[in-house]
Design a protein around this motif. Structure first.
Motif, short mmCIF file in Angstrom:
data_model
loop_
_atom_site.label_atom_id
_atom_site.label_comp_id
_atom_site.label_asym_id
_atom_site.label_seq_id
_atom_site.Cartn_x
_atom_site.Cartn_y
_atom_site.Cartn_z
N VAL A 161 38.96 36.09 40.89
CA VAL A 161 37.83 36.97 41.21
C VAL A 161 36.84 36.93 40.05
O VAL A 161 37.21 36.63 38.90
CB VAL A 161 38.31 38.40 41.50
N ARG A 163 35.37 39.08 38.10
CA ARG A 163 35.61 39.92 36.91
C ARG A 163 36.53 39.25 35.89
O ARG A 163 36.41 39.49 34.68
CB ARG A 163 36.22 41.26 37.34
N GLU A 201 43.84 41.11 39.53
CA GLU A 201 42.78 41.45 40.48
C GLU A 201 43.24 42.59 41.41
O GLU A 201 44.43 42.84 41.57
CB GLU A 201 42.40 40.22 41.32
N THR A 202 42.29 43.29 42.00
CA THR A 202 42.59 44.35 42.96
C THR A 202 42.43 43.83 44.38
O THR A 202 41.80 42.79 44.61
CB THR A 202 41.67 45.56 42.76
N GLU A 205 38.81 43.53 45.23
CA GLU A 205 38.19 42.35 44.64
C GLU A 205 38.55 41.08 45.43
O GLU A 205 37.70 40.20 45.61
CB GLU A 205 38.63 42.19 43.19
N SER A 208 36.48 41.14 48.60
CA SER A 208 35.08 40.86 48.29
C SER A 208 34.87 39.38 47.99
O SER A 208 33.88 38.77 48.44
CB SER A 208 34.64 41.70 47.10
N THR A 209 35.81 38.79 47.26
CA THR A 209 35.71 37.36 46.95
C THR A 209 35.84 36.53 48.22
O THR A 209 35.11 35.54 48.40
CB THR A 209 36.79 36.97 45.92
#
Length: 280
Positions: A161, A163, A201-202, A205, A208-209
């Motif tokens: 992701v 971040r 990662e969550t 996330e 979203s990715t």
């Protein structure tokens, strides 16, 4: 951190697998061996090999990868023909070609990729050819060299992701990778990408990715568990349960509309690549 039961895997032995190992030991590199892939015994038994172009040394220092990071090796101009000869001798029907990242080369090795695709097509005209490329530092001109050779599948992994890029792959860029995927998809070639899970990662996330990847035009996504190659590499943060991988597969296929999401703890970019390709 002890590995859970679902990450314990028997390594099958077969005559075909031993033959592939013996041949490759004397001839060519594979990412299967260079990256210490846990599936290599199974894949070799299935006559599946992912050839590694441009030497065995990478110019980048991603913290998840087992490939050696050092000064790059000279380019072997005969390598494309060697791969074609090996694929023909081994009787491959789905040829996967990847490379180390070569930021030292003017086109990142794109012309070498194209030569390997064309050689494979000439040597095994009925085989499908899949490539897994680096980002060529964002050069669409370099990418066009690969696409002009018309691989059946173009793969470029975003890996994680956005971040986590600074911690996991600081020399890469998330948006740059999305641009590579978008340009490949716009060319009309079946486009594939992949993520590792368990790096911290969550769920939000990940989803979203996946949406970003769908918007970029990717048709196939692979999701697999990150396993550090050694204690010196980035530590695993979580062992994702197989049920959660199944949830992401359903989300990607049914809610986002990917043609295929191949998701599971042992899934890797090229794992069962022929099956995934034929499924779409």
């Amino acid at each position: 951190m002890a590995y859970p039961s679902w990450l314990k895997k028997n390594v099958p032995k077969s005559a075909a697998g031993l033959r592939i190992r013996a041949y490759l030991d004397d001839s060519l590199r594979t990412v299967c061996e260079s990256a210490l892939c846990p599936n290599r015994g199974e894949c070799f038994a299935r006559r599946t090999v992912t050839f590694l172009l441009l030497g065995g040394v990478c110019t980048r220092g991603c913290r998840f990868c087992a490939v050696t990071k050092a000064a790059p090796e000279p380019v072997d101009a005969d390598e494309p023909q060697k791969i074609a000869q090996a694929a023909r001798k081994l009787g491959l029907r789905h040829i996967v070609i990847t490379s180390v990242t070569r930021d030292d080369l003017p086109d990142g090795g794109a012309a070498h990729f194209a030569a390997a695709i064309l050689a494979a097509r000439q040597g095994l005209p009925r085989a499908a050819v899949e490539v897994l490329t680096p980002d060529f530092q964002g050069s669409l001109g370099a990418l066009d060299k690969v696409l002009a050779a018309s691989p059946d599948v173009f793969n470029h992994n975003v890996e994680t992701v956005p971040r986590l890029y600074a911690a996991i792959r600081p020399q890469a860029d998330y948006q740059r990778s999305l641009n590579i995927l978008r340009h490949a998809a716009q060319s009309g070639i079946l486009t594939k990408t992949g993520l590792m899970l368990g790096l911290g990662e969550t769920e939000a996330e990940i989803k979203s990715t996946l949406q970003d990847l769908k918007d970029s035009g990717a048709s196939i996504v692979t999701l697999g568990q990150y396993l550090p190659p050694s204690p010196k590499h980035y530590p695993v943060q979580e062992f994702v349960h197989p049920d959660k991988f199944a949830e992401y597969q359903e989300y990607g296929e049914k809610e986002l509309g990917f043609k295929a999401v191949f998701s599971g703890p042992f899934v890797r970019s090229s794992y069962r690549a022929a099956e995934v390709y034929l499924s779409v």
